[in-house]
Scaffold this motif. Sequence first.
Motif, PDB file in Angstrom:
ATOM      1  N   LEU A   1     -29.478  37.185  44.379  1.00 39.22           N
ATOM      2  CA  LEU A   1     -29.181  36.732  43.086  1.00 39.22           C
ATOM      3  C   LEU A   1     -30.290  35.395  42.578  1.00 39.22           C
ATOM      4  O   LEU A   1     -30.766  34.739  43.549  1.00 39.22           O
ATOM      5  N   SER A   2     -30.702  35.660  41.478  1.00 36.47           N
ATOM      6  CA  SER A   2     -31.717  34.876  40.811  1.00 36.47           C
ATOM      7  C   SER A   2     -31.029  34.100  39.801  1.00 36.47           C
ATOM      8  O   SER A   2     -30.438  34.411  39.095  1.00 36.47           O
ATOM      9  N   THR A   3     -31.179  32.765  39.718  1.00 34.64           N
ATOM     10  CA  THR A   3     -30.775  31.990  38.813  1.00 34.64           C
ATOM     11  C   THR A   3     -31.733  30.947  38.423  1.00 34.64           C
ATOM     12  O   THR A   3     -32.694  30.446  39.008  1.00 34.64           O
ATOM     13  N   PRO A   4     -31.908  30.673  36.937  1.00 33.36           N
ATOM     14  CA  PRO A   4     -32.964  29.596  36.695  1.00 33.36           C
ATOM     15  C   PRO A   4     -32.539  28.160  36.805  1.00 33.36           C
ATOM     16  O   PRO A   4     -31.205  27.872  36.838  1.00 33.36           O
ATOM     17  N   GLU A   5     -33.388  27.417  37.300  1.00 32.64           N
ATOM     18  CA  GLU A   5     -32.981  26.000  37.442  1.00 32.64           C
ATOM     19  C   GLU A   5     -34.012  25.058  36.639  1.00 32.64           C
ATOM     20  O   GLU A   5     -35.395  25.656  36.564  1.00 32.64           O
ATOM     21  N   PRO A   6     -33.703  23.918  36.033  1.00 36.30           N
ATOM     22  CA  PRO A   6     -34.836  23.103  35.223  1.00 36.30           C
ATOM     23  C   PRO A   6     -35.766  22.536  36.193  1.00 36.30           C
ATOM     24  O   PRO A   6     -35.611  22.329  37.437  1.00 36.30           O
ATOM     25  N   THR A   7     -36.997  22.467  35.818  1.00 33.58           N
ATOM     26  CA  THR A   7     -37.993  21.869  36.413  1.00 33.58           C
ATOM     27  C   THR A   7     -37.919  20.259  36.844  1.00 33.58           C
ATOM     28  O   THR A   7     -38.394  20.017  37.821  1.00 33.58           O
ATOM     29  N   GLY A   8     -37.486  19.766  36.031  1.00 32.06           N
ATOM     30  CA  GLY A   8     -37.260  18.118  36.246  1.00 32.06           C
ATOM     31  C   GLY A   8     -37.827  17.333  34.781  1.00 32.06           C
ATOM     32  O   GLY A   8     -37.230  17.288  33.837  1.00 32.06           O
ATOM     33  N   VAL A   9     -38.617  16.232  35.136  1.00 34.19           N
ATOM     34  CA  VAL A   9     -38.871  15.386  34.194  1.00 34.19           C
ATOM     35  C   VAL A   9     -40.228  16.112  33.362  1.00 34.19           C
ATOM     36  O   VAL A   9     -41.167  16.200  33.999  1.00 34.19           O
ATOM     37  N   VAL A  10     -39.978  15.951  32.041  1.00 37.28           N
ATOM     38  CA  VAL A  10     -41.051  16.893  31.378  1.00 37.28           C
ATOM     39  C   VAL A  10     -41.765  15.802  30.382  1.00 37.28           C
ATOM     40  O   VAL A  10     -41.001  14.984  29.462  1.00 37.28           O
ATOM     41  N   THR A  11     -43.076  15.624  30.345  1.00 38.72           N
ATOM     42  CA  THR A  11     -43.566  15.017  29.007  1.00 38.72           C
ATOM     43  C   THR A  11     -43.901  15.727  27.944  1.00 38.72           C
ATOM     44  O   THR A  11     -44.459  16.889  28.146  1.00 38.72           O
ATOM     45  N   VAL A  12     -43.659  15.418  26.727  1.00 34.71           N
ATOM     46  CA  VAL A  12     -43.725  16.225  25.574  1.00 34.71           C
ATOM     47  C   VAL A  12     -44.549  15.434  24.632  1.00 34.71           C
ATOM     48  O   VAL A  12     -44.312  14.476  24.152  1.00 34.71           O
ATOM     49  N   LEU A  13     -45.783  16.062  24.229  1.00 33.09           N
ATOM     50  CA  LEU A  13     -46.799  15.310  23.323  1.00 33.09           C
ATOM     51  C   LEU A  13     -46.158  16.261  21.765  1.00 33.09           C
ATOM     52  O   LEU A  13     -46.541  17.125  21.762  1.00 33.09           O
ATOM     53  N   ALA A  14     -45.505  15.348  21.061  1.00 29.12           N
ATOM     54  CA  ALA A  14     -44.995  16.005  19.715  1.00 29.12           C
ATOM     55  C   ALA A  14     -46.311  16.581  18.965  1.00 29.12           C
ATOM     56  O   ALA A  14     -47.298  15.906  18.879  1.00 29.12           O
ATOM     57  N   PRO A  15     -46.056  17.525  18.089  1.00 32.83           N
ATOM     58  CA  PRO A  15     -46.966  17.857  17.249  1.00 32.83           C
ATOM     59  C   PRO A  15     -47.546  16.701  16.273  1.00 32.83           C
ATOM     60  O   PRO A  15     -46.524  15.937  16.024  1.00 32.83           O
ATOM     61  N   GLN A  16     -48.868  16.627  15.765  1.00 32.17           N
ATOM     62  CA  GLN A  16     -49.134  15.544  15.110  1.00 32.17           C
ATOM     63  C   GLN A  16     -48.756  15.735  13.729  1.00 32.17           C
ATOM     64  O   GLN A  16     -48.481  14.668  12.831  1.00 32.17           O
ATOM     65  N   ASP A  17     -48.679  17.046  13.131  1.00 38.17           N
ATOM     66  CA  ASP A  17     -48.685  16.952  11.581  1.00 38.17           C
ATOM     67  C   ASP A  17     -47.247  17.632  11.200  1.00 38.17           C
ATOM     68  O   ASP A  17     -46.896  17.676  10.157  1.00 38.17           O
ATOM     69  N   SER A  18     -46.272  17.894  12.343  1.00 33.68           N
ATOM     70  CA  SER A  18     -44.966  18.393  11.716  1.00 33.68           C
ATOM     71  C   SER A  18     -44.241  17.114  12.636  1.00 33.68           C
ATOM     72  O   SER A  18     -43.674  17.490  13.765  1.00 33.68           O
ATOM     73  N   SER A  19     -43.801  16.063  11.962  1.00 31.51           N
ATOM     74  CA  SER A  19     -43.073  14.865  12.499  1.00 31.51           C
ATOM     75  C   SER A  19     -41.563  15.154  13.196  1.00 31.51           C
ATOM     76  O   SER A  19     -41.298  14.304  13.831  1.00 31.51           O
ATOM     77  N   PHE A  20     -41.136  16.188  12.407  1.00 32.59           N
ATOM     78  CA  PHE A  20     -39.674  16.396  12.539  1.00 32.59           C
ATOM     79  C   PHE A  20     -39.364  17.762  13.073  1.00 32.59           C
ATOM     80  O   PHE A  20     -38.733  17.962  14.124  1.00 32.59           O
TER      81      PHE A  20
ATOM     82  N   THR B   1     -37.256  29.577  39.065  1.00 31.42           N
ATOM     83  CA  THR B   1     -36.200  30.682  39.399  1.00 31.42           C
ATOM     84  C   THR B   1     -36.011  30.479  41.195  1.00 31.42           C
ATOM     85  O   THR B   1     -36.699  30.187  41.716  1.00 31.42           O
ATOM     86  N   LYS B   2     -34.416  30.234  41.303  1.00 27.67           N
ATOM     87  CA  LYS B   2     -34.133  30.086  42.712  1.00 27.67           C
ATOM     88  C   LYS B   2     -33.312  31.450  43.077  1.00 27.67           C
ATOM     89  O   LYS B   2     -32.350  31.980  42.132  1.00 27.67           O
ATOM     90  N   THR B   3     -33.839  32.002  43.996  1.00 32.20           N
ATOM     91  CA  THR B   3     -33.299  33.171  44.620  1.00 32.20           C
ATOM     92  C   THR B   3     -32.602  33.124  45.946  1.00 32.20           C
ATOM     93  O   THR B   3     -33.109  32.501  46.770  1.00 32.20           O
ATOM     94  N   VAL B   4     -31.361  33.351  46.071  1.00 29.45           N
ATOM     95  CA  VAL B   4     -30.444  33.332  47.246  1.00 29.45           C
ATOM     96  C   VAL B   4     -30.018  34.740  47.875  1.00 29.45           C
ATOM     97  O   VAL B   4     -29.679  35.665  47.122  1.00 29.45           O
ATOM     98  N   TRP B   5     -30.128  34.861  49.043  1.00 28.86           N
ATOM     99  CA  TRP B   5     -29.779  36.006  49.722  1.00 28.86           C
ATOM    100  C   TRP B   5     -28.351  35.689  50.379  1.00 28.86           C
ATOM    101  O   TRP B   5     -28.229  34.638  50.899  1.00 28.86           O
ATOM    102  N   HIS B   6     -27.471  36.624  50.209  1.00 31.32           N
ATOM    103  CA  HIS B   6     -25.960  36.464  50.916  1.00 31.32           C
ATOM    104  C   HIS B   6     -25.694  37.664  51.593  1.00 31.32           C
ATOM    105  O   HIS B   6     -25.251  38.816  50.793  1.00 31.32           O
ATOM    106  N   PRO B   7     -25.152  37.960  52.914  1.00 32.42           N
ATOM    107  CA  PRO B   7     -24.666  39.246  53.472  1.00 32.42           C
ATOM    108  C   PRO B   7     -23.397  39.303  52.734  1.00 32.42           C
ATOM    109  O   PRO B   7     -22.490  38.525  52.206  1.00 32.42           O
TER     110      PRO B   7
END
Length: 299
Positions: free
Chosen positions: A146-165, A282-288
């Motif tokens: 089974l493969s399941t997605p997991e978050p990476t962690g702390v993400v720095t985001v440089l917001a777009p300069q010309d689209s403020s919202f 992606t975390k992949t787990v094997w189980h009998p």
Amino acid sequence: MSESSATRLSVFKTYKLYVGGKFPRSESGRVYEVTDSKGKWLANAPLSSRKDARDAVVAARKAFGGWSGATAYNRGQILYRIAEMLEGRREQFVREVGEAEGLSKSKAGAVVDAAIDRWIWYAGWTDKIGQLVGGANPVAGPFFNLSTPEPTGVVTVLAPQDSSFLGLISVLAPVIATGNTAVVITSEKSPLPALSLGEVLATSDLPGGVVNILSGKAAEMGPHLASHQDVNAIDLAGAGAALAKELEIAAADNLKRVLRPQPVDDWSADPGTSRMTAFLETKTVWHPTGSLGAGGSSY
């Protein structure tokens, strides 16, 4: 002279950072002038320092366990609540976006409506993205794989300069929708809509520290965040070519995930799922499978 006929003093808004669920001024005490598209003064915004950036990373890391461990359904509810609160403050954001980007009231209203709709769109994806990028894998042997997605962690985001919202929300919402926490560097020239967004987040059931918003110079804070050992990924959406190259090199020190700047002609276009999957692992787990019954039948 009666009180009603007296000239009222203007009550100017004090814009502050949003870090760890609180509203501090910059540790340095610095501010810089923010003007509209015609050069008219709007407000003084905090000029964040690298100490503010470090504080934001600490807050984001502290919030990561609880946010990533929350159910996807719960995250979706909170993102939808953010959209509800934005809708209630729509007129304020229409004014701020119009001033920041030089738009008419009707065009600014369309931008704000699109931004609110974008929050709702990502709120709906929180409990569905796992079905898109995860699943059961066929293997040769008596195992579940089974493969399941997991978050990476702390993400720095440089917001777009010309689209403020709308641009800001388009890069921030997918980061937190998938369980990451974020440190956002706002548009340097138009930070006010982003700083006001912090006030919405503070009253929207979003745990403190999940989103941290810093205004100021990306060229000053970016290198420290890109090389920070407790930052796991960085989105360079708002970085110019030279700064993006510098930050990408710095990010290699602890093998951060890097999302390079991509030209966006229209932030209101269908965003797809690429910004959500960019900061998922992606975390992949094997189980009998085991055996059932005397006949040795198995699943």
